[in-house]
Structures are given as C-alpha cells and as structure tokens.
Write a protein that holds these residues in place. Structure first.
Motif, PDB file in Angstrom:
ATOM      1  N   THR A 192       0.828  -1.207   0.000  1.00  0.00           N
ATOM      2  CA  THR A 192       0.000   0.000   0.000  1.00  0.00           C
ATOM      3  C   THR A 192       0.858   1.251   0.000  1.00  0.00           C
ATOM      4  O   THR A 192       0.590   2.213  -0.734  1.00  0.00           O
ATOM      5  CB  THR A 192      -0.938   0.002   1.213  1.00  0.00           C
ATOM      6  OG1 THR A 192      -1.736  -1.177   1.212  1.00  0.00           O
ATOM      7  CG2 THR A 192      -1.839   1.224   1.192  1.00  0.00           C
ATOM      8  N   MET A 193       1.903   1.254   0.818  1.00  0.00           N
ATOM      9  CA  MET A 193       2.782   2.420   0.891  1.00  0.00           C
ATOM     10  C   MET A 193       3.488   2.643  -0.443  1.00  0.00           C
ATOM     11  O   MET A 193       3.600   3.782  -0.927  1.00  0.00           O
ATOM     12  CB  MET A 193       3.814   2.217   2.002  1.00  0.00           C
ATOM     13  CG  MET A 193       4.458   3.504   2.477  1.00  0.00           C
ATOM     14  SD  MET A 193       3.252   4.556   3.328  1.00  0.00           S
ATOM     15  CE  MET A 193       4.107   6.126   3.293  1.00  0.00           C
ATOM     16  N   ASP A 194       3.948   1.564  -1.068  1.00  0.00           N
ATOM     17  CA  ASP A 194       4.604   1.685  -2.361  1.00  0.00           C
ATOM     18  C   ASP A 194       3.618   2.197  -3.408  1.00  0.00           C
ATOM     19  O   ASP A 194       3.974   3.028  -4.265  1.00  0.00           O
ATOM     20  CB  ASP A 194       5.168   0.329  -2.793  1.00  0.00           C
ATOM     21  CG  ASP A 194       6.049   0.439  -4.024  1.00  0.00           C
ATOM     22  OD1 ASP A 194       7.223   0.798  -3.882  1.00  0.00           O
ATOM     23  OD2 ASP A 194       5.545   0.170  -5.144  1.00  0.00           O
ATOM     24  N   TRP A 195       2.391   1.724  -3.342  1.00  0.00           N
ATOM     25  CA  TRP A 195       1.335   2.168  -4.265  1.00  0.00           C
ATOM     26  C   TRP A 195       1.079   3.662  -4.133  1.00  0.00           C
ATOM     27  O   TRP A 195       0.820   4.355  -5.123  1.00  0.00           O
ATOM     28  CB  TRP A 195       0.073   1.371  -3.963  1.00  0.00           C
ATOM     29  CG  TRP A 195      -1.107   1.662  -4.837  1.00  0.00           C
ATOM     30  CD1 TRP A 195      -1.264   1.341  -6.162  1.00  0.00           C
ATOM     31  CD2 TRP A 195      -2.321   2.312  -4.446  1.00  0.00           C
ATOM     32  NE1 TRP A 195      -2.500   1.749  -6.613  1.00  0.00           N
ATOM     33  CE2 TRP A 195      -3.175   2.350  -5.581  1.00  0.00           C
ATOM     34  CE3 TRP A 195      -2.787   2.847  -3.242  1.00  0.00           C
ATOM     35  CZ2 TRP A 195      -4.450   2.911  -5.534  1.00  0.00           C
ATOM     36  CZ3 TRP A 195      -4.050   3.406  -3.202  1.00  0.00           C
ATOM     37  CH2 TRP A 195      -4.869   3.436  -4.344  1.00  0.00           C
ATOM     38  N   LEU A 196       1.188   4.174  -2.920  1.00  0.00           N
ATOM     39  CA  LEU A 196       0.992   5.609  -2.700  1.00  0.00           C
ATOM     40  C   LEU A 196       2.160   6.442  -3.217  1.00  0.00           C
ATOM     41  O   LEU A 196       1.967   7.544  -3.728  1.00  0.00           O
ATOM     42  CB  LEU A 196       0.813   5.896  -1.200  1.00  0.00           C
ATOM     43  CG  LEU A 196      -0.553   5.686  -0.580  1.00  0.00           C
ATOM     44  CD1 LEU A 196      -0.480   5.947   0.928  1.00  0.00           C
ATOM     45  CD2 LEU A 196      -1.590   6.595  -1.211  1.00  0.00           C
ATOM     46  N   LEU A 197       3.367   5.918  -3.078  1.00  0.00           N
ATOM     47  CA  LEU A 197       4.558   6.739  -3.300  1.00  0.00           C
ATOM     48  C   LEU A 197       5.084   6.712  -4.733  1.00  0.00           C
ATOM     49  O   LEU A 197       5.813   7.621  -5.139  1.00  0.00           O
ATOM     50  CB  LEU A 197       5.677   6.293  -2.352  1.00  0.00           C
ATOM     51  CG  LEU A 197       5.417   6.516  -0.856  1.00  0.00           C
ATOM     52  CD1 LEU A 197       6.558   5.929  -0.035  1.00  0.00           C
ATOM     53  CD2 LEU A 197       5.235   7.998  -0.545  1.00  0.00           C
ATOM     54  N   HIS A 198       4.760   5.667  -5.494  1.00  0.00           N
ATOM     55  CA  HIS A 198       5.375   5.512  -6.804  1.00  0.00           C
ATOM     56  C   HIS A 198       4.333   5.403  -7.909  1.00  0.00           C
ATOM     57  O   HIS A 198       3.133   5.397  -7.656  1.00  0.00           O
ATOM     58  CB  HIS A 198       6.273   4.270  -6.811  1.00  0.00           C
ATOM     59  CG  HIS A 198       7.345   4.321  -5.790  1.00  0.00           C
ATOM     60  ND1 HIS A 198       7.236   3.708  -4.548  1.00  0.00           N
ATOM     61  CD2 HIS A 198       8.558   4.936  -5.793  1.00  0.00           C
ATOM     62  CE1 HIS A 198       8.334   3.924  -3.848  1.00  0.00           C
ATOM     63  NE2 HIS A 198       9.140   4.672  -4.572  1.00  0.00           N
ATOM     64  N   ASP A 199       4.844   5.310  -9.134  1.00  0.00           N
ATOM     65  CA  ASP A 199       3.946   5.034 -10.248  1.00  0.00           C
ATOM     66  C   ASP A 199       3.220   3.737  -9.924  1.00  0.00           C
ATOM     67  O   ASP A 199       3.839   2.729  -9.600  1.00  0.00           O
ATOM     68  CB  ASP A 199       4.746   4.887 -11.549  1.00  0.00           C
ATOM     69  CG  ASP A 199       5.337   6.212 -11.989  1.00  0.00           C
ATOM     70  OD1 ASP A 199       6.327   6.172 -12.731  1.00  0.00           O
ATOM     71  OD2 ASP A 199       4.812   7.261 -11.579  1.00  0.00           O
ATOM     72  N   LYS A 200       1.910   3.752 -10.036  1.00  0.00           N
ATOM     73  CA  LYS A 200       1.170   2.641  -9.461  1.00  0.00           C
ATOM     74  C   LYS A 200       0.229   1.994 -10.463  1.00  0.00           C
ATOM     75  O   LYS A 200      -0.237   2.647 -11.395  1.00  0.00           O
ATOM     76  CB  LYS A 200       0.358   3.125  -8.261  1.00  0.00           C
ATOM     77  CG  LYS A 200      -0.506   4.344  -8.537  1.00  0.00           C
ATOM     78  CD  LYS A 200      -1.014   4.952  -7.242  1.00  0.00           C
ATOM     79  CE  LYS A 200      -1.795   6.220  -7.497  1.00  0.00           C
ATOM     80  NZ  LYS A 200      -2.202   6.893  -6.258  1.00  0.00           N
TER      81      LYS A 200
END
Length: 215
Positions: A165-173
């Motif tokens: 979830t955190m990666d989804w928020l911070l990067h191209d998702k």
C-alpha cells in the motif's frame, strides 16, 4: 443549562478534532522528533495548553492520531451485510482498504511512521495493529486461536499489504483494481500454503472456507 452544556461539549470536541487533524498532517510529513506542538497549535488556532489538557503532551497527541487513524480505517474496511461468501468478504475488505488509503493518504502515512517512534509510541501502534489483525481474522472467519502456521501466514500477509500500500501511494502505481486483486490473490496463496492445500484441489472460495474449519 443542558443546551449550554451540550454547546460547550460540542466546541470542546471540535477543538480536539481540529488538533488531531492538524497533527496527522504534521506527523505524516516528518519524523516524530521533528514535529513541534507549537506549530500544530498555531495551525489549528488553539492555545498550546490545550494539547496538555486533552492529550497530556506530544506523545499523547501522537497516540490519539494513531488510534483515530486505525479506527477510521477499520470502520471503513469492515465487510457489509451483503458480503456473505468468504471470497466476497475478502475482496470487499481489500478494496475498501485501498479506497480509504486513496482518500486519506496522510492518515495511512501516520500509521506507517508510528513503527519508528519511541517505545511508548510503538506500544500504542502495536496495540492498534493487533486490533487490525483481529479484524482481518474475523473477516476470514478464523478461530480465536488459529494454528501457528495460519497465524504466521496472515500476519506476514498483513505486513505485505502495508508495504504494498505504501509503495502504491509513493510511486507510479497500477490501478486500484489491479493492486487490490494482486493482494487478494496473495492472501489466498499464503492461506493455501499454510493449510497445505494443493493449487488444483479446490477453488479460492473453498480454500478461504478452510480457515474457519480449523481447530
């Protein structure tokens, strides 16, 4: 007299909520040690002493922000009465998780930052995370004391969900549908492995139902 008392209580609640709301923004944008109560009070438009009055200080304010963020997310994630099948409950739970995070990214960031604070704050965060884990197990229909392999699998997946979830928020998702489905498939996978179920033996629904039948 009653009306006046209710008005005072309402104003008090509004001030408290305003402080917590501003605090969530500050705690989500910088480490705990770099957040200052004076900045929060200035932005919230309240006297400095109100933080001590309502929360007992900075740690109490952070704890209140963490608890509120967890509770709001848990309330949003809970299955609806229309979700009867295990697969529907899981799919809805995960979908609502990402909906909440998309709508309230700062609240979720506060939760993720809480793991790096001092021991007292970590204890608050761990207690909240434990409640979230119990909600997930309830959604899956787990027994109160699940077998060790199943508990380990679900706890590991919960950590995976947080990091994904955190990666989804911070990067191209990927799209919300794509990431939610990936997380659902991963959960079913770890449950199959924990239960020793071969992939061709049963459907996802049957694999999820096995959780509630374990002693």
């Amino acid at each position: 007299m009653v009306t006046a008392a209710r008005g005072v209580a309402s104003r008090s609640t509004a001030r408290r909520d305003a402080i917590v709301g501003v605090a969530m923004t500050h705690f989500s944008e910088r480490p705990y040690e770099d957040v200052f109560i004076a900045d929060i009070c200035r932005e919230a438009g309240v006297a400095h002493g109100l933080v001590s009055y309502y929360f007992g200080g900075k740690k109490g304010l952070f704890a209140a922000a963490v608890k509120q963020a967890w509770q709001e997310m848990l309330d949003h994630e809970r299955p609806t009465d229309l979700e009867v099948a295990a697969s529907d409950r899981v799919r809805g739970y995960i979908r609502r998780h990402f909906e909440y995070v998309e709508q309230h990214p700062k609240r979720f960031t506060v939760l993720m930052h809480s793991t790096s604070a001092d021991p007292q704050i970590r204890e608050v965060a761990q207690t909240a995370q434990g409640t979230a884990l119990m909600e997930l197990m309830s959604t899956l229909g787990c027994p109160i004391n699940p077998p060790p392999k199943l508990r380990l699998a679900i706890m590991g997946w919960a950590g995976f969900l947080d990091r994904a979830t955190m990666d989804w928020l911070l990067h191209d998702k990927p799209t919300m549908d794509e990431v939610a489905e990936m997380c659902r498939e991963t959960l079913v996978l770890v449950i199959r492995v924990a239960n020793g179920v071969r992939f061709d033996e049963m459907t996802d629904e049957q694999a999820l139902l096995q959780v509630s039948r374990l002693d």
